[in-house]
Design a protein around this motif. Sequence first.
Motif, mmCIF file in Angstrom:
data_model
loop_
_atom_site.group_PDB
_atom_site.id
_atom_site.type_symbol
_atom_site.label_atom_id
_atom_site.label_comp_id
_atom_site.label_asym_id
_atom_site.label_seq_id
_atom_site.Cartn_x
_atom_site.Cartn_y
_atom_site.Cartn_z
ATOM 1 N N LEU A 1 0.836 -1.206 0.000
ATOM 2 C CA LEU A 1 0.000 0.000 0.000
ATOM 3 C C LEU A 1 0.869 1.254 0.000
ATOM 4 N N TRP B 1 -5.773 7.846 -0.863
ATOM 5 C CA TRP B 1 -6.721 7.073 -1.684
ATOM 6 C C TRP B 1 -7.817 7.974 -2.260
ATOM 7 N N GLU C 1 -13.323 0.976 -4.530
ATOM 8 C CA GLU C 1 -11.973 0.449 -4.340
ATOM 9 C C GLU C 1 -11.212 1.268 -3.311
ATOM 10 N N LEU D 1 -9.638 -0.158 0.136
ATOM 11 C CA LEU D 1 -8.225 0.024 0.465
ATOM 12 C C LEU D 1 -8.059 0.683 1.831
ATOM 13 N N GLU E 1 -6.307 -1.202 4.884
ATOM 14 C CA GLU E 1 -5.128 -0.531 5.420
ATOM 15 C C GLU E 1 -5.296 -0.288 6.913
ATOM 16 N N VAL F 1 -5.864 -6.556 -0.865
ATOM 17 C CA VAL F 1 -4.789 -5.602 -1.138
ATOM 18 C C VAL F 1 -4.016 -6.015 -2.381
#
Length: 859
Positions: A205, A221, A234, A238, A242, A300
């Motif tokens: 990430l 993001w 998405e 994420l 995360e 991920v």
Amino acid sequence: MSVITAAPCETLRAAYKAAKAALIQRFQTASNVEPLMHALARATDDALKGAWAACEVPDSAALVAVGGYGRGELAPYSDVDILVLLPDAAPQSDITVLNGHVERFIGMAWDLGLDIGSSVRSVAQCIAEAGNDITVQTSLLEAQRICGDAPLFQRFSKRYHETLGPRAFFQAKVLEMRQRHAKFQDTPYSLEPNIKESPGGLRDLQLILWIARVAGFGSNWRELDTRGLITEREARELRRNEGFLKALRARLHVIAKRRQDILVFDLQTSLAESFGFEATAAKRASEQLMRRYYWAAKAVTQLATILIQNIEAQLFPSTSGITRVINGRFVEKQGMLEIARDDVFERELHAILEAFLLYEQTRGVKGFSARTLRAIYNACDLMDRDWRRDPENRRLFMEILKQPEGITHAFRLMNQTSVLGRYLLNFRRIVGQMQHDLYHVYTVDQHILMVLRNLRRFAIAEHAHEYPFCSQLMGNFERPWVLYVAALFHDIAKGRGGDHSTLGMVDARRFCREHDIGQENAELIVWLVQQHLTMSQVAQKQDTSDPGVIKQFASIVRTERRLTALYLLTVADIRGTSPKVWNNWKGKLLEDLFRATQAVLGGAEPDTHSELKSRQEAALALLRLKTVPEHAQKRLWDQLDVGYFLRHDPADIAWQTRVLYRHVESGEPIVRARPSPIGAALQVLVYVKDRPDLFAGICAYFDKNGLSVLDARVTKTRHGYALDNFLVAHPDHDGSYRDIANLVEQQLTALLRDERILPEPSKGRVSRLVRTFPITPRVDLRPDDRGQYYILSVSANDRQGLLYSIARVLAQHRIGVQAARVNTLGERVEDVFLIDGKSLSNNRTQIQVATELLRAIAA
């Protein structure tokens, strides 16, 4: 620069320690980890500012946070990366004075309890180091001034960003990521994954955000969503994953009370409980946590692939055009399979599985494009019961299984994109399912795909050198897809409770019926799932020199096609559990069982006399090649029973005869050692006058020298000698055993001359894995079918000295060992001994022996 009041080191340390403890205590009941990480960074800022002032570092330098600390994020026990930035142009005398202050500052930072990672450089040195090392360049990307000369930091920041090239940075970081993933076998499914570095971990990430930041696409993001590189959904996924990974890492630090990024078995249960997971009758708390981790890492990995491809397309637009049109639904773009329009899967649901079929069939295609991956990700709700039941989808799935190439890659991609779990719902249940059997090192889904991969390698000519016999059998096996279906289902029922082989049969039978698989093939698939453990159990736990054992196994198998299929699946299965489990000795046991059973199925009646004669003739032929005099073997062979010849192959008989034919009545112990003909082991021959503690004494020697016994074949001659053959290996020995053969001969001979009392067994340390997941030791003692010997079965956690502990108990009761089959399965052993002794006829003695053995193996 504002003046900061200096404070004694003790005061700063106490303040920092109290602030950190309060933050960690508050985090214990918090659901969000971000406030903790930012607050820890601010507390660290304050401590370092105090130390900077206390050490009176001149105003001409600047203190800069880099790496994760530069992002303003610190896990509880993260290292603290700092850069002390020095001016480029300054008199040497000033630099000397400045260095003195900096040295005192760094020492004080350590004294504060900070795990400092420091560098001291000028602006020019920073730029030069960044140009030579992508790791340094990345660390400086997130540099933030803590205190000190602000104009100096601004000059550094300006010059640094001027040197960044988005394309070069992208290529370097992607290469670095691939190298890092390779260290973890390109899978996030290790049973002890690294939260930070493993595929699907936090580093993946961070890498995306670094690349995007250098390219000017955004630094979070939300900004990547605004730019169109990812969708809102998405971006949300994420952020969620995360947050989970960061919380997991922070809690792991708190529980370990140190920097700890590997999810070791020892800490998984405590970590799971800190998240609120509770053990159930079906699953441990740790299993539930790890399943959540694997699903996060999987998401991920999938989304990172999409993002990296999208960023690459924008950085290198000239290489992103259509290479060729495949059909109305798919095109190829620079080696990647891409949908022709975004709504392909909504308009034609069959296209989801068609994509994987085309991936196998279309030469030059090496993966799915970001557009295709995104469309599959967004089509998960479309893969419902009607989709699974559609006859066309069932046909496509079978076509994927029957392709001559690309099956392994296709199924891995199907699992990575969750299509496999959507199509086979019971497969979805074992994605991320751990196996606490001290045997498998992969999750259930990854083990299944590894077994499928092993079967495929048997069918590929380029890999024929690895397992020639398996490749030969696979080359002559009609409809190999039958084996692939069996591989998919052989462990699919793990974790449900009950016998997974029986439960898996039900799933396999339903699959065959739904996919119109003919009766003959369906029966073979179901039978393979039911019996997939049988061949390894017979080969490794039973006396395969006994014609009765072979005959009974042949009655289970019944046909040569079944035998071949079971053999191939068994080899692929054992190889797919752990790199430590498979060895050449196990391969030989399985191949010998295959060939003996094949002969019986071919019509040969198990005949002890003809088998004896065949082995003796073959051994004599080998002896003639070594110029051993005619009939020289007779004196030795006359002292040996039929069992000896049935338990040894002709090559071993010939070797042992050549060593011993002049020494049949030897008063001295004879020990000979040689590298095993089957490789990766040492074969040790012992010939000496028999005594009750002989086997235990030999095992004591092996134990003391760290040699694990793989196999032991014990023969008592008619005139009172022991002729014992051992196969031993050292866990850390990866070369030829020729260099230790002479040493073993000399030392073991000296030991056998000495008839001292057996030493106490060593208390070998058990592994960390065994301490975390111990198994209940078991001892089973029962007479064999003929009532001639007793069969002793022992199951326990492996440790150094275990075999000697068993042998010592037997020796103390004057129980003889006729044969030993030592089977090590990762961290577990399952040993079988053929034993005899007058004391065993007494029931009370049997109970006493079993009790003492349980005490010995549990020690």
